[in-house]
Design a protein around this motif. Structure first.
Motif, short mmCIF file in Angstrom:
data_model
loop_
_atom_site.label_atom_id
_atom_site.label_comp_id
_atom_site.label_asym_id
_atom_site.label_seq_id
_atom_site.Cartn_x
_atom_site.Cartn_y
_atom_site.Cartn_z
N PHE A 728 51.16 43.43 28.96
CA PHE A 728 49.73 43.33 29.28
C PHE A 728 49.13 44.69 29.58
O PHE A 728 47.97 44.96 29.24
CB PHE A 728 49.53 42.38 30.47
N LEU A 729 49.91 45.58 30.20
CA LEU A 729 49.38 46.91 30.50
C LEU A 729 49.08 47.67 29.22
O LEU A 729 48.11 48.44 29.14
CB LEU A 729 50.37 47.69 31.36
N LYS A 730 49.89 47.49 28.20
CA LYS A 730 49.61 48.12 26.90
C LYS A 730 48.27 47.66 26.35
O LYS A 730 47.50 48.45 25.79
CB LYS A 730 50.73 47.79 25.91
N LEU A 731 47.99 46.38 26.53
CA LEU A 731 46.71 45.84 26.04
C LEU A 731 45.53 46.44 26.81
O LEU A 731 44.49 46.75 26.23
CB LEU A 731 46.70 44.32 26.17
N ILE A 732 45.70 46.61 28.13
CA ILE A 732 44.62 47.17 28.95
C ILE A 732 44.37 48.63 28.56
O ILE A 732 43.23 49.09 28.49
CB ILE A 732 44.97 47.06 30.45
N ALA A 769 39.47 53.77 33.97
CA ALA A 769 40.74 53.36 33.37
C ALA A 769 41.76 53.04 34.45
O ALA A 769 42.47 52.02 34.38
CB ALA A 769 41.26 54.45 32.45
N ILE A 770 41.82 53.90 35.48
CA ILE A 770 42.76 53.67 36.58
C ILE A 770 42.42 52.37 37.31
O ILE A 770 43.30 51.56 37.62
CB ILE A 770 42.75 54.86 37.54
N VAL A 771 41.12 52.17 37.57
CA VAL A 771 40.70 50.95 38.27
C VAL A 771 41.06 49.71 37.45
O VAL A 771 41.58 48.73 37.98
CB VAL A 771 39.18 50.99 38.54
N SER A 772 40.78 49.75 36.14
CA SER A 772 41.08 48.58 35.31
C SER A 772 42.57 48.29 35.26
O SER A 772 43.00 47.13 35.29
CB SER A 772 40.53 48.80 33.89
N ILE A 773 43.38 49.37 35.22
CA ILE A 773 44.84 49.18 35.21
C ILE A 773 45.33 48.63 36.54
O ILE A 773 46.18 47.73 36.59
CB ILE A 773 45.55 50.51 34.87
N VAL A 774 44.78 49.17 37.64
CA VAL A 774 45.16 48.68 38.97
C VAL A 774 44.79 47.21 39.14
O VAL A 774 45.58 46.40 39.65
CB VAL A 774 44.50 49.54 40.07
N ALA A 776 44.39 45.03 36.74
CA ALA A 776 45.28 44.24 35.88
C ALA A 776 46.67 44.12 36.50
O ALA A 776 47.27 43.03 36.51
CB ALA A 776 45.37 44.89 34.50
N LEU A 777 47.19 45.23 37.06
CA LEU A 777 48.51 45.20 37.69
C LEU A 777 48.53 44.24 38.88
O LEU A 777 49.47 43.46 39.06
CB LEU A 777 48.89 46.61 38.16
N PHE A 778 47.47 44.32 39.69
CA PHE A 778 47.39 43.44 40.85
C PHE A 778 47.35 41.98 40.41
O PHE A 778 47.98 41.11 41.01
CB PHE A 778 46.14 43.77 41.65
N THR A 779 46.60 41.73 39.32
CA THR A 779 46.49 40.36 38.82
C THR A 779 47.82 39.85 38.27
O THR A 779 48.24 38.72 38.56
CB THR A 779 45.42 40.30 37.71
N ILE A 780 48.48 40.71 37.48
CA ILE A 780 49.71 40.29 36.82
C ILE A 780 50.89 40.26 37.78
O ILE A 780 51.73 39.37 37.72
CB ILE A 780 50.04 41.26 35.65
N SER A 781 50.94 41.23 38.69
CA SER A 781 52.13 41.39 39.53
C SER A 781 52.39 40.17 40.40
O SER A 781 53.54 39.85 40.69
CB SER A 781 51.98 42.63 40.41
#
Length: 799
Positions: A728-732, A769-774, A776-781
């Protein structure tokens, strides 16, 4: 069969509660955002639609010598209306409007100050469809000193008594009596013209008004149906030449006509537009619509993603139904019915959200938006149909996909969804987050640009200064009031001016005598000030000196800004600005230039500094008083000013505004746009995260046995979390790569509309980009960790 479909739909919704909740919340937020934006759009587009005549507003393009650029203004000349009607059969009728603010009216027992009244021709009510409750539309304003008042004004002055035929008095520079000849229903909020009373224009007619040299009112014309407006506008140069033959002055103007229905939203480039209530750029309205639609599409994409991802769960159901005779069309209808039911549930929740949010939306937009479903059945039916359509569109692909399963393969367990369908889901996830990242970047730049304009040094001081409007009576007592205020240490300075900085200042023709050559006539922004204006606002001088304190200097001394100084010296490029000090400059009887002020932004930061000059003619008076109060003693100072005002000008209410607040109003529309875009961007990222949460949960659920095997073979929790999250991180990251160039192009184009603008900082892109990844990580983790810590014994247990 329908009953069976409903039962099946409810059973499936309940069986997959977690995914149903995600879908319903996502759809409801998307639908709620669309409803709110639609309410705003419908309100904006409803302005002046209740008028039935073919009405146009006449405006001018002024191209005076010395202007940095030509300017459009909403003003016109008094004789233009009747002359157009006489010369062109297409002009069926006309009316002119002159406004007056804080107009005082009184009867024997009450005195009120009306926010705004309009002086107008008798044809006003024959052209416009304002509802007249009492009186004759054709004759009510024929006679001088006639007045039509609104219901609210009638209630203030006369209570429940009939006002018709009664006399009201106006107390100002002159005392005038007006006979009430009509009562209007209160003016609708979606009217560009807002007023509390209409007075006959013939009441103030004087000979100077017939001149073709003054622009001080608005003219509206009724055109014959089918009139080609371009053909009529092409005739205007000949029209101006006919009535303005002297010195080719007609060449300095162009006339154009704007349909009444477009004045509110399509005239943001028109200045001196005093009669345009809640003026708002239609491009911003269209932008809101597009972004709201994007948010709704993201919600629909969520639904498609989650439904197709979980389709394997219903493959056996499809196989069994097909094996006992169900047709593909029946299955598709069943699944579409389920999505329509889900979207209707989302609609109910969306309506609750809208109802709760409308008070905040109204405060933000300064509108009175209402969700009146039962009083407006068409709106209710439209929302239901829209929601069903959204549900059908969102569920069309899953329905077609599910109903396409072959029963033999399904019942043998030979259906695989890993390749093509997961590829489509990846594309949709990337599309979702690309849109969300784009909106986040746009929001950051819009907010940064707005803060830049508000915080940038305008070249003068705005802190601790209030402005007080002066009427005709207060103007005459300005000197006395100024001395009374300066007698107290709470007051650090008092000055007067023709207008407030930050407003669209008047322009005027002025003469300049070069060292060699005839007098040159040009046009520039002008501002009447008293001798303390520069000191109070801390406006610096590049050369020369401030106005002299002697009375002989008044009206004979001029201070120009650097921009005008450069214009005056354009034929003498080697001369320095200081050389202008002492040169002849001014009106008919030329005075002298005594000072050159550093350029300061007397308008908003949307515009470059234009040429301007300041002068003082005491006989002309001031319409605004500026008072600088001591820091930290605001309440005391305001109370003192109010008491002195009451003692000096007892019959006029005390009103004031901080200059800082005035500039906040100047940027009000920008603030509204930035907040709305920010809210919609937040909703987009939230809905996208909901979808990511659902997909991560499903991914972890389907790979539970794989995770168990990996843990048995020694994989750590971190390895498992990275396994699930990495895809999912690759997609983000890919979504950011797609969104960046699109956002850069859009912001570059948008920022070019400002005279003073920020630079496009790449750190904003990186931060988003950092915010969107964070996010996404928070959501997925959450789901990843949950799956990673499951005991492998449980995950590997035979079903």
């Amino acid at each position: 069969m329908i009953k069976s479909y409903i039962k099946s739909a409810l059973r499936n919704l309940w069986k997959s509660k977690f995914f149903s909740v995600i879908n319903i919340i996502g759809l409801s937020i998307g639908i709620a955002a669309c409803i709110v934006i639609l309410l705003f759009v419908f309100y904006e587009k409803s302005f002046d639609k209740f008028h039935t005549k073919n009405i146009y507003r006449l405006s001018e393009v002024q191209k005076f010598p010395g202007m940095v650029a030509s300017q459009k203004v909403a003003l016109s000349m008094y004789p233009m209306g009747p002359s157009l009607k006489n010369d062109y059969p297409a002009v069926k009728n006309f009316t002119r409007v002159k406004w007056s603010n804080k107009y005082q009216l009184a009867n024997q027992s009450k005195r009120v100050f009306l926010p705004q009244v309009l002086f107008t021709d008798s044809a006003f009510l024959s052209i416009f469809n304002f509802q007249l409750l009492k009186g004759d539309r054709k004759t009510a304003l024929e006679k001088p000193n006639s007045i039509i008042i609104t219901q609210q004004t009638a209630l203030k002055l006369f209570g429940n008594k009939d006002p018709m035929g009664k006399t009201v008095m106006h107390y100002g520079s002159d005392t005038v009596g007006f006979a009430v000849t009509g009562v209007l229903a209160d003016v609708p909020q979606n009217s560009q013209l807002q007023f509390d009373g209409l007075l006959s224009l013939s009441s103030i007619h004087e000979s100077w008004m017939d001149s073709w040299s003054g622009n001080w009112l608005n003219t509206y014309v009724e055109l014959a149906p089918g009139t080609d407006i371009k053909v009529l506008e092409n005739k205007m140069p000949a029209f101006l030449k006919k009535y303005m033959p002297n010195n080719d002055s007609w060449k300095l103007y162009e006339l154009f006509f704007t349909p009444i229905s477009e004045v509110h939203a399509s005239t943001t480039d028109v200045g001196l537009d005093y009669l345009n209530y809640q003026k708002f750029d239609k491009q911003s309205t269209n932008l809101f619509s597009v972004i709201a639609l994007v948010v709704l599409v993201i919600a629909c994409v969520n639904f498609m993603n989650l439904t197709t991802a979980r389709s394997i769960e219903r493959s056996k159901e499809v196989g069994i139904r097909k094996s006992i005779g169900a047709h593909r069309t029946q299955l598709a209808c069943q699944f579409l019915g389920e999505t329509a039911m889900l979207s209707l549930i989302a609609l109910v929740l969306a309506l609750v959200i809208v109802k709760l949010c409308l008070p905040y939306v109204n405060r933000l937009s300064q509108r009175n938006l209402e969700l009146s479903l039962f009083s407006n059945p068409a709106l209710l039916v439209g929302l239901v149909l829209l929601t069903v359509v959204v549900g059908l569109i969102a569920g069309l692909y899953p329905a077609v996909f599910l109903s396409s399963f072959q029963p033999v393969k399904v019942l043998k367990g030979a259906v695989s969804l890993r390749s093509s369908k997961s590829g489509l889901r990846n594309i949709l996830v990337v599309g979702q987050f690309s849109s969300a990242v784009f909106l986040m970047i746009a929001t950051v730049f819009v907010v940064k640009q707005l803060k830049f304009m508000q915080k940038r040094d305008p070249g003068f001081s705005r802190e601790q200064i209030i402005t007080i409007p002066l009427n005709d009576v207060a103007k005459k007592k300005y000197d006395q009031l100024k001395q009374d205020l300066l007698s107290n240490s709470l007051i650090n300075g008092v000055t007067g001016s023709q207008d407030v900085l930050g407003s669209h200042l008047d322009q005027g023709g002025v003469g300049y005598k070069p060292e060699n050559g005839p007098v040159r006539v040009l046009t520039s922004t002008r501002l009447i000030v008293d001798k303390d204006f520069l000191n109070l606002y801390n406006i610096k001088l590049t050369a020369g000196s401030n106005f002299s304190t002697g009375e002989n200097g008044y009206g004979r001394e001029y201070i120009i800004n650097e921009e005008l100084a450069k214009e005056l010296l354009k034929d003498e490029p080697k001369k320095k600005l200081q050389s202008l000090i002492g040169r002849q400059f001014g009106f008919d009887s030329l005075g002298v230039i005594t000072g050159i002020a550093k350029n300061f932004n007397f308008n908003s930061m949307h515009h470059k500094v234009e040429t301007m000059f300041m002068f003082n003619v005491k006989a002309w008076g001031y319409s605004q008083m500026s008072v600088k109060i001591s820091p930290g003693r605001t309440k005391e100072a305001l109370a003192f000013i109010k008491s002195k005002w009451a003692n000096t000008i007892s019959d006029y209410p005390f009103e004031y505004q901080f200059v800082e607040d005035h500039f906040s109003e100047v940027y009000r529309a920008d603030n509204q746009v930035s907040q709305v875009i920010g809210i919609l961007a937040g909703l987009a990222i939230f809905i996208s995260s909901l979808g990511l949460l659902g997909l991560a949960s499903y991914s972890a659920e389907k790979r539970i046995k794989e995770i168990g095997v990996r843990k048995v073979l020694g994989a750590s929790v971190n390895n498992i979390v990275f396994l699930i999250s990495g895809h999912f991180l690759k997609l983000i990251i890919l979504a950011n790569i797609i969104a960046w160039p699109l956002a850069w192009l859009a912001m570059h184009k948008w920022l070019n509309n400002f005279a003073y603008r920020i630079t496009i900082d790449l750190s904003v892109f990186a931060s988003v980009a950092i915010v969107s990844i964070v996010v996404a990580l928070f959501t997925i983790s959450f789901q990843s960790v949950k799956a990673a810590i499951v005991n492998p014994v449980k995950s590997l247990r035979t079903e």
